[in-house]
Design an enzyme around this catalytic site. Structure first.
Site, PDB file in Angstrom:
ATOM      1  N   ASP A   1       2.294   1.970   3.411  1.00  7.45           N
ATOM      2  CA  ASP A   1       3.239   1.025   4.031  1.00  7.45           C
ATOM      3  C   ASP A   1       4.662   1.488   3.779  1.00  7.45           C
ATOM      4  OD1 ASP A   1       1.001  -0.621   4.238  1.00  7.45           O
ATOM      5  OD2 ASP A   1       1.533  -1.789   2.449  1.00  7.45           O
TER       6      ASP A   1
ATOM      7  N   HIS B   1       0.881  -1.170   0.000  1.00  8.77           N
ATOM      8  CA  HIS B   1       0.000   0.000   0.000  1.00  8.77           C
ATOM      9  C   HIS B   1       0.919   1.219   0.000  1.00  8.77           C
ATOM     10  CE1 HIS B   1      -2.229  -3.014   2.449  1.00  8.77           C
ATOM     11  NE2 HIS B   1      -3.337  -2.459   1.999  1.00  8.77           N
TER      12      HIS B   1
END
Ligand code: XLS
Ligand code: NI
Ligand code: NI
Length: 437
Positions: A102, A99
């Site tokens: 992240d 993501h």
């Protein structure tokens, strides 16, 4: 500079007791003429591997991450990229998934957030080139920040929707830049906790608008990767709109989006939907929309997403039977959307957890391939439906029958019980068991 005191993981065969070796996953070994690594296309989830602290609602994180200074700085984010690539390289994981949040931190405003993201994706790109690792799929985190507390594409706030769209656009740009083979839409907080405050019809229309814009933008930038929807029935919201494959398909069909998306099916989500993984995969395969798999496992008697590493051979065999049935992955793969247990807090547990999952699926691939070659399941099912191949059955399937002619047929034919054969479930289960070795 090395962050893990662990050697490169090699295949040693099933007799090996070396915990840091594969017992079954032998990447180049051919199964049905194709290397295991190309059948399985293992991917590592950046969020669990690099950002999972192993905290739970009752206690702090336990995971030891000596490389991480615990800050949200860009420098720390850049350092994690080095650690991550050392990990996937040593562990023999060919792909990864992430993501946006992240890999890079929020800035003081959206422009700064984008700058942070650019800086980290530049480094990811350099590392991919250096190591040959590939991005299986990218996605945007539209659920962690408080601004998304009431949803993103389905937020009651149009400003939040716009903000979410900007992040999807940016994450798609990054996925394209990194040569990603897919892009995932997991529902995040797209759902509701109570209908008392929710205009479900309006929210679903907004979600469709977001997906339509993504499809248009995909064409505009020339992103050739596959779009996936990842169904999940609950958690974090009480009711998640993308409940299961059938629900997602109906939504896509309603909005004319069916040809644009495939599914990314996660075992734990299938279980939360009160289905089996085999059921969700079968619905996908039957409709030609199985794209990719989030390989993990739930705990049968727990009602939430525990994201355990998959070690159940029977479940993994079901998965590989479905993958072989569709002729193998094209853009998709097996992404370990899985976290080690809170008690497995040492850095080397990251290796042991992935080895467990990879060996499980390597075995399952071989077992599924044997089952397929043997053909007993297919033969049984074909025989079970043999009455549809000719006569009245063929007529019904061809759409040439009507109630009048079937009534005439039934009156003449008499009691059909004699034509019903045993389902032989226990025999089939026992036969399947004999392949699991
Ligand atoms: C959460 C989901 C998530 C997706 C990616 O339950 O599994 O991790 O895979 O957003
Ligand atoms: Ni997932
Ligand atoms: Ni999940």
């Amino acid at each position: 500079m090395s962050y893990f005191d662990v050697p490169e993981i090699k295949f040693e065969g099933s007799a090996s007791r070396n915990p840091f070796a594969f017992k079954h996953y032998n990447p180049e070994e051919l199964v049905d003429g194709k290397p295991m690594k190309d059948h399985l296309r293992f991917a590592c989830a950046y969020w669990h591997t690099m950002r999972g602290t192993s905290s739970d609602p009752f206690g702090a994180g336990t995971a030891l991450m000596p490389w991480d200074d615990g800050s949200d700085s860009l420098a720390n984010a850049l350092k994690r990229v080095d650690v991550f690539f050392e990990f996937i390289q040593k562990c023999g994981l060919d792909f990864y998934c992430f993501h946006d949040r992240d890999v890079s931190p929020e800035g003081r405003n959206l422009a700064e957030t984008f700058d942070n993201f650019d800086a980290v994706t530049e480094k990811l790109l350099a590392k991919q080139k250096e190591t040959g690792k590939k991005l299986l799929w990218g996605t945007a985190n539209l659920f962690s920040h408080p601004r998304f507390m009431q949803g993103a594409g389905t937020s009651p706030s149009a400003d939040v929707f716009a903000y979410a769209a900007a992040n999807v656009k940016k994450a798609m740009d990054a996925t394209l830049k990194l040569g990603g083979e897919g892009y995932v839409f997991w529902g995040g907080r797209e759902g509701y906790n109570t209908l008392l405050n929710t205009d479900m019809k309006r929210e679903l229309n907004h979600l469709a608008q977001l997906l339509k814009m993504a499809v248009a933008y995909k064409a505009k930038i020339g992103f050739k990767g596959q779009f996936y929807i990842e169904p999940k029935p609950k958690e974090p919201t009480t009711h998640q709109y993308d409940t299961d494959t059938a629900t997602c398909m109906n939504f896509l069909r309603e909005h004319g989006l069916l040809g644009e998306f495939k599914m990314n099916i996660e075992t734990n989500h299938a279980e939360l939907a009160q289905h089996t993984m085999a059921h969700e995969l079968a619905v996908c395969v039957d409709n030609g929309i199985l794209g990719s798999i989030d390989a993990n496992s739930g705990t049968q008697n727990i009602g939430w997403d525990t994201d355990e590493f998959p070690t159940n051979l029977y479940m993994a065999t079901d998965v590989m039977l479905a993958v072989l049935k569709m002729g193998g992955f094209t853009t998709g793969g097996l992404n370990f959307d899985a976290k080690r247990r809170r008690e497995s807090f040492q850095p080397d547990d990251l290796f042991l957890a992935h080895i467990a999952g990879m060996d499980t699926f390597a075995r399952a691939l071989k077992i599924a391939s044997e089952i397929k070659k043997d053909g007993f399941l297919e033969a049984f099912v074909a025989d079970r439906y043999a009455s549809w191949n000719s006569g009245i059955g063929a007529k019904i399937e061809a759409g040439e029958a009507c109630f009048d002619c079937l009534s005439e047929y039934a009156l003449k034919q008499g009691e059909p019980l004699a034509t019903v054969k045993s389902g032989r479930q226990e025999l089939l289960q026992a036969t399947l068991n004999s392949f699991i070795r």
